[in-house]
Design an enzyme around this catalytic site. Structure first.
Site, PDB file in Angstrom:
ATOM      1  N   VAL A   7       0.846  -1.188   0.000  1.00 53.42           N
ATOM      2  CA  VAL A   7       0.000   0.000   0.000  1.00 53.42           C
ATOM      3  C   VAL A   7       0.883   1.240   0.000  1.00 53.42           C
ATOM      4  O   VAL A   7       1.822   1.351   0.792  1.00 53.42           O
ATOM      5  CB  VAL A   7      -0.933   0.030   1.237  1.00 53.42           C
ATOM      6  CG1 VAL A   7      -1.708   1.338   1.307  1.00 53.42           C
ATOM      7  CG2 VAL A   7      -1.890  -1.152   1.207  1.00 53.42           C
ATOM      8  N   CYS A   8       0.587   2.153  -0.909  1.00 58.76           N
ATOM      9  CA  CYS A   8       1.231   3.465  -0.900  1.00 58.76           C
ATOM     10  C   CYS A   8       0.137   4.498  -1.108  1.00 58.76           C
ATOM     11  O   CYS A   8      -1.036   4.144  -1.221  1.00 58.76           O
ATOM     12  CB  CYS A   8       2.333   3.568  -1.939  1.00 58.76           C
ATOM     13  SG  CYS A   8       1.790   3.521  -3.644  1.00 58.76           S
ATOM     14  N   SER A   9       0.488   5.748  -1.167  1.00 56.85           N
ATOM     15  CA  SER A   9      -0.555   6.766  -1.230  1.00 56.85           C
ATOM     16  C   SER A   9      -1.415   6.660  -2.482  1.00 56.85           C
ATOM     17  O   SER A   9      -2.629   6.742  -2.397  1.00 56.85           O
ATOM     18  CB  SER A   9       0.009   8.167  -1.062  1.00 56.85           C
ATOM     19  OG  SER A   9       1.300   8.280  -1.535  1.00 56.85           O
TER      20      SER A   9
END
Length: 103
Positions: A7-9
């Site tokens: 998960v990243c932005s």
């Protein structure tokens, strides 16, 4: 087969890391599915994952996501900044698999 979600932005900056992790898994003979999503999409996949890795830029989500994933018995780990920056898929995969074996 283990399912690892990153998960990243926005879900974009981890795509190259996913590719490197998949290559490392193949070389090691590990059967894993690795994919990346944005923070907004993460909860759509909670029931299908064995591990959640957070990009360093969203490390602030760790406590919140650990609470949500506790019911699913899914560990949450923040990717080391140096490994993320160097796109060291092998190191990130090793760390994730070690965490999974301890969980």
């Amino acid at each position: 087969m283990k399912n690892i979600m990153l998960v990243c932005s926005a879900g974009m900056s981890t795509s190259l890391l996913v590719t490197k992790m998949e290559k490392a898994a193949e070389e090691k003979g590990e059967e894993v599915t690795i994919f990346a999503v944005s923070e907004a999409e993460a909860s759509d996949h909670f029931e299908e994952i064995d591990m959640l890795l957070l990009g360093p830029q969203v490390r602030f989500l760790k406590d919140k996501l650990e609470k949500k994933l506790d019911a699913y018995h899914v560990p949450v780990q923040v990717i080391a900044s140096v490994d993320y920056g160097m796109v060291n898929g092998e190191k990130v995969l090793e760390s994730a698999l070690e965490e999974l074996s301890d969980y």
